[in-house]
Design an enzyme around this catalytic site. Structure first.
Site, short mmCIF file in Angstrom:
data_model
loop_
_atom_site.label_atom_id
_atom_site.label_comp_id
_atom_site.label_asym_id
_atom_site.label_seq_id
_atom_site.Cartn_x
_atom_site.Cartn_y
_atom_site.Cartn_z
CG HIS A 64 72.23 67.32 -34.13
ND1 HIS A 64 73.29 66.60 -34.65
CD2 HIS A 64 72.74 68.51 -33.73
CE1 HIS A 64 74.39 67.34 -34.56
NE2 HIS A 64 74.08 68.51 -34.01
CD GLU A 65 70.54 71.81 -31.77
OE1 GLU A 65 70.93 72.29 -30.70
OE2 GLU A 65 71.24 71.81 -32.80
CG HIS A 94 74.71 69.20 -29.26
ND1 HIS A 94 76.04 68.87 -29.41
CD2 HIS A 94 74.30 69.60 -30.49
CE1 HIS A 94 76.41 69.06 -30.67
NE2 HIS A 94 75.37 69.50 -31.35
CD GLU A 130 77.66 69.35 -34.68
OE1 GLU A 130 77.35 69.75 -33.55
OE2 GLU A 130 76.84 69.25 -35.60
ZN LIG Z 1 75.35 69.96 -33.34
#
Ligand SMILES: [Zn+2]
Length: 260
Positions: A119-120, A123, A181
């Site tokens: 997830h990181e 980004h 997100e």
């Molecule tokens: Zn996030």
């Protein structure tokens, strides 16, 4: 003369239009190398101010998971485990990954840690820091933030760190938008699956995070990566595709073996 300046403005605006890995159009004007520089500066100051874990098992676990993920994206990534009981992990432009010991203790397996780190990385691959800097600052302010990031005691420095997604450590909360997100979730899910991790564990991980935050434990991660009702729905929508990606990866011999 007028023609020339008009031309410059038009070129500037055209170059400000970018497309994210999921096909979303983005307004981006900061030079990527400047944003990477901010990421490096922020990471350096975090390493000098915060204790780094010497736990060999935790370091090896985090390195192993991150390496399997970043093999899919290419590039050299630096991974540091911070001695910090809060549940958090982050990634910065310039290919930097930080993982807190609190998160390593929370996860049940390699797949859950891969869900957070994926997830990181999502980004970073989507250039969300650059997009936030471009959306929320004027051109002149954006560029002066490159220097300001080394001064977390100033208002501009705090904003810069907040937009990079690591402001919580300095008392500044600038949560990612729901759009960012969802995008990071989608990219992270595919990334972990392509590395051979079990994408279904992402659901368990987010449920664990939610439970931990309801238990009154301050969750740094949840303050910058807000939970939203549709997170799990979105992941489930992409799950069949992700499971197929994982099966392909496994048939190519990608079988992560990371243990803590
Ligand atoms: Zn996030």
């Amino acid at each position: 003369m007028l023609k020339k300046s008009l031309f410059t403005v038009l070129v500037g605006l055209l170059s400000a239009c970018a497309t994210s890995p999921t096909g979303r159009s983005q307004f981006i004007y900061m030079p990527d190398n400047q944003v990477d520089q901010m990421g490096l500066q922020a990471f350096d100051s975090m390493k000098s101010k915060n204790p780094i874990s010497r736990n060999a098992d935790y370091n090896q676990f985090a390195q192993c998971v991150a390496l399997d993920l970043t093999k899919q994206t290419g590039g050299q990534w630096e991974v540091v485990v911070f001695e910090d009981e809060t549940l958090n992990a982050f990634a910065l432009p310039g290919n930097k990954i930080g993982v807190h010991t609190g998160l390593i203790k929370l996860v049940d397996n390699q797949d859950q840690l891969a869900a957070v780190i994926g997830h990181e990385i999502g980004h970073v691959l989507s250039r969300h820091s650059n997009e936030r800097l471009s959306q929320e600052t004027a051109v002149s302010t954006g560029l002066s933030m490159v220097q300001a990031v080394t001064q977390p005691q100033t208002a501009l420095g705090q904003t810069a760190l907040g937009l990079l997604g690591v402001g919580a450590q300095y008392g500044v909360l600038l949560p990612y938008s729901r759009v960012h997100e969802t995008e990071a979730d989608t990219i992270g899910l595919d990334l972990m699956a392509k590395a051979g991790f079990d994408p279904r564990q992402s659901i368990n991980l987010w449920k664990k995070m939610d439970q931990a935050s309801q238990g009154g434990q301050p969750i740094e991660f949840m303050s910058t990566h807000p939970s939203h009702g549709s997170r799990i729905d979105n992941l489930n929508q992409h799950m069949n595709h992700a499971v197929q990606l994982q099966q392909q990866a496994r048939s190519q011999g990608k079988q992560p073996h990371c243990t803590k």
